[in-house]
Scaffold this active site. Structure first.
Site, PDB file in Angstrom:
ATOM      1  N   ASP A 291      18.166 -19.286  42.681  1.00  0.00           N
ATOM      2  CA  ASP A 291      17.207 -19.887  43.779  1.00  0.00           C
ATOM      3  C   ASP A 291      17.958 -19.392  45.168  1.00  0.00           C
ATOM      4  O   ASP A 291      19.096 -19.463  45.412  1.00  0.00           O
ATOM      5  CB  ASP A 291      17.621 -21.569  43.685  1.00  0.00           C
ATOM      6  CG  ASP A 291      16.957 -22.180  42.892  1.00  0.00           C
ATOM      7  OD1 ASP A 291      15.912 -21.513  42.195  1.00  0.00           O
ATOM      8  OD2 ASP A 291      17.057 -23.417  42.206  1.00  0.00           O
TER       9      ASP A 291
ATOM     10  N   HIS B 258       5.875  -0.923  29.365  1.00  0.00           N
ATOM     11  CA  HIS B 258       6.427  -0.421  30.821  1.00  0.00           C
ATOM     12  C   HIS B 258       7.824   0.399  30.806  1.00  0.00           C
ATOM     13  O   HIS B 258       8.745  -0.547  30.686  1.00  0.00           O
ATOM     14  CB  HIS B 258       6.337  -1.388  32.066  1.00  0.00           C
ATOM     15  CG  HIS B 258       4.830  -1.941  32.446  1.00  0.00           C
ATOM     16  ND1 HIS B 258       4.355  -1.317  33.338  1.00  0.00           N
ATOM     17  CD2 HIS B 258       3.985  -2.863  31.811  1.00  0.00           C
ATOM     18  CE1 HIS B 258       3.146  -1.782  33.727  1.00  0.00           C
ATOM     19  NE2 HIS B 258       2.722  -2.592  32.705  1.00  0.00           N
TER      20      HIS B 258
ATOM     21  N   CYS C 256       0.599   1.645  30.487  1.00  0.00           N
ATOM     22  CA  CYS C 256       0.004   0.428  30.140  1.00  0.00           C
ATOM     23  C   CYS C 256      -1.372   0.591  30.390  1.00  0.00           C
ATOM     24  O   CYS C 256      -2.229   1.010  29.553  1.00  0.00           O
ATOM     25  CB  CYS C 256       0.502  -0.746  31.510  1.00  0.00           C
ATOM     26  SG  CYS C 256      -0.092  -2.467  31.149  1.00  0.00           S
TER      27      CYS C 256
ATOM     28  N   ASP D 100       6.489 -28.311  38.364  1.00  0.00           N
ATOM     29  CA  ASP D 100       7.888 -29.423  38.774  1.00  0.00           C
ATOM     30  C   ASP D 100       7.350 -30.822  38.528  1.00  0.00           C
ATOM     31  O   ASP D 100       7.014 -31.681  39.395  1.00  0.00           O
ATOM     32  CB  ASP D 100       8.008 -29.418  40.402  1.00  0.00           C
ATOM     33  CG  ASP D 100       8.608 -27.879  40.593  1.00  0.00           C
ATOM     34  OD1 ASP D 100       9.311 -27.452  39.549  1.00  0.00           O
ATOM     35  OD2 ASP D 100       8.401 -27.612  41.827  1.00  0.00           O
TER      36      ASP D 100
ATOM     37  N   GLU E   5       9.504   1.841  33.017  1.00  0.00           N
ATOM     38  CA  GLU E   5      10.268   1.732  34.101  1.00  0.00           C
ATOM     39  C   GLU E   5      10.928  -0.095  34.267  1.00  0.00           C
ATOM     40  O   GLU E   5      11.719  -0.356  35.143  1.00  0.00           O
ATOM     41  CB  GLU E   5       9.548   1.602  35.398  1.00  0.00           C
ATOM     42  CG  GLU E   5       8.140   0.550  35.835  1.00  0.00           C
ATOM     43  CD  GLU E   5       6.977   0.774  35.143  1.00  0.00           C
ATOM     44  OE1 GLU E   5       6.027   0.036  35.384  1.00  0.00           O
ATOM     45  OE2 GLU E   5       6.836   1.272  33.991  1.00  0.00           O
TER      46      GLU E   5
END
Length: 553
Positions: free
Chosen positions: A241, A194, A81, A403, A196
């Site tokens: 969640d 990336h 990166c 939200d 990984e």
């Protein structure tokens, strides 16, 4: 196990890179001072965030000349990166800060007129030597694989220029722009993506570099796939969640318009829905082909010392087996620890990054910050969680979770807020609405519309919007397509569609009828009604480009 050295200057999620290196059979040792570099054989320079900040850190730490000497010695060097970007002469991101100058070219920002910036997601890294008859590629790269990118600046690809100097180049395309995804010459290998965080495809490139296996042949089948499979895929994100249930266990749950307690059946009477263990479920979704996994901590573990937060352990354990991006939301704010110590939001985020998170998601605090931003005449304070975290880690590390809920009006003039004309009028026949922002899990509304919020947080440095919809949450009736197009028109940063997915067709609808950058599912996956892989296969069968899951290396 054989060893590789990492330069220990970098901010961000280095834990996942260490886990990936361990996975392919190597141990990590740390370079903690410039003098350490003289004894290093294999060196990896990771990096996230701002080009100028990273190069300034390397310079002030006395690392630039030892890095140049390591490269000149012919010993293996890999940049990831910003580690790749550091090899170039300079970057538009900070024109006054020079790079190492190993590669005679300059980095430019992506053009945001026609696409979202940052470029976030799974894209190609195709060796420029490959054509329809086959060819060779370098360090395990495959034209049929996808790799995870997250950046705003890139090195534009000019055909044949670097190749004349002996560089091997692999490219990716974002919109109309072709850029360098990976590059190699002699002992040098660097990736803009990336590895990984790129699943098995990324682990394969890491192993090839560490083993010194630079070149390998490409199958004819892979070379034929190159053209038709090139470009950014449609991202499918699995969201969990997480909260403690009534007996203290950490569980994955799912709400109905944000209510997570059972309403019927044996557990009727208010028990928290328990849909599984977070670490196990994250691994399951990774193995099904999820492009990202998001943990939303919906209780924030208020009575727990910060260093002992259960989510830190969840991230540490998840990052050992899940090699795609991990986002954590909930509790990313200035806070007071149980011993009375004031902890800035940046320090909270840093703990999550060090434990394995790639991005943090900010919710209610973003609404309050936006209100303050407008009250101050659109002047940035420099003190908000969004600003401090994005300055330290880059805007790609900060997601704002929104939200909103619909508020209907008879005509646009009835409100000061930005309205849409909806195809879905309410019971009173009103066919205009605006989207009101909420805080505290949807329990409290604010005098702020969704466009005001997303434009404010974009100005503060947020890199992505996680766009929920209270009206759609738990409905399994599909995404709010009108809301998504409304928000996409308001900002340049990527938007993740969330709330309402109940079947694969809903993902087709959102990618076909909006310009969303990604789509998120939760309950339909948790309940076992569909797998992530089934959603992806459904999309692929209908002509959408998706990342295929690759088996273990």
């Amino acid at each position: 196990m054989p060893t590789v050295h990492l330069l220990d200057y970098v901010a961000g999620n280095v834990r996942s890179l260490v886990n990936a290196i361990n996975k392919v059979g190597y141990e990590v040792e740390w370079v903690r001072s410039p003098s350490d570099l003289k004894d290093v054989e294999k060196l990896i320079l990771p990096g996230v965030g701002h080009f100028g900040h990273c190069l300034s850190q390397l310079s002030s730490g006395g690392y630039l000349q030892p890095i140049r000497e390591h490269i000149a010695s012919g010993k293996p060097f890999m940049g990831i990166c910003v580690g790749l970007q550091s090899l170039f002469e300079s970057s538009e991101e900070d024109p006054n800060i020079p790079g190492l100058g190993t590669i005679p070219a300059r980095l430019r920002k992506f053009d945001a007129k026609t696409k979202s910036v940052p470029h976030i997601g799974w894209n190609s890294a195709t060796d420029t030597r490959i054509d329809s008859t086959g060819g060779q590629t370098f360090y395990g790269l495959s034209p049929s694989s996808k790799y995870y990118y997250v950046h705003s600046y890139a090195a534009p690809y000019e055909p044949g220029i670097l190749e004349k100097d002996g560089w091997l180049v692999a490219t990716a395309s974002y919109g109309e722009e072709k850029f360098i995804g990976a590059i190699a010459r002699d002992n040098i290998f660097a990736t803009q993506f990336h590895p990984e965080k790129s699943g098995q495809a990324g682990l394969r490139t890491l192993r090839a570099f560490l083993d010194g296996a630079q070149l390998h042949s490409v199958t004819l089948e892979d070379s034929i796939l190159t053209g038709e499979k090139n470009g950014l895929t449609r991202r499918i994100i699995a969201c969990l969640d997480v909260r403690t249930n009534d007996v203290g266990d950490l569980v994955v749950t799912k709400g109905d318009q944000y209510d997570v307690r059972e309403k019927d059946g044996a557990d009727a009477g208010g028990q928290v829905r328990n849909l599984g263990k977070p670490v196990d479920m994250a691994k399951k979704y990774y193995e099904q082909g999820a492009d990202e996994v998001t943990f939303l901590n919906i209780t924030s573990f208020r009575n727990c010392p910060l260093a002992d937060l259960p989510m830190l352990e969840i991230l540490r354990r998840t990052s050992e087996t899940v090699f795609v991006p991990l986002t954590i939301g909930g509790g990313i704010r200035d806070t007071v620890d149980t011993d009375g110590t004031h902890i800035p939001a940046l320090d909270v985020a840093s703990m999550y990054f060090k434990s394995g998170a790639d991005k943090v998601s900010i919710g209610s605090d973003a609404v309050v910050a936006a209100e303050d931003y407008y009250a101050a005449g659109k002047v940035l304070s420099g003190k908000t969680a969004i600003e401090t975290i994005s300055k330290a880690y880059g805007n790609q590390a900060v997601v704002v979770s929104v939200d909103p809920k619909r508020v209907y009006v008879s005509q646009p003039e009835d409100t000061k807020h930005r309205t849409i004309e909806t195809k879905f009028p309410n019971a009173a026949g009103q066919n205009f609405c605006w989207y009101q922002c909420t805080i505290k899990g949807g329990r409290e509304t604010r005098d702020l519309d969704v466009c005001q919020l997303v434009q404010a947080v974009e100005a503060m440095g947020a890199g992505e919007i996680l766009l929920n919809c209270i009206d759609k949450d738990g409905s399994n009736s599909g995404f709010d397509l009108e809301l998504i197009n409304h928000v996409k028109a308001a900002v340049k940063i990527p938007v993740i569609a969330s709330s309402g997915a109940g079947m694969p067709k809903h993902f087709e609808e959102v990618f076909d009828q909006t310009t969303t950058d990604a789509a998120l599912g939760a309950g339909m996956f948790h309940r076992g009604e569909y797998t992530v892989g089934e959603v992806k296969q459904y999309l692929e069968d209908r002509g959408f480009l998706v990342r295929r899951f690759e088996p273990d290396v």
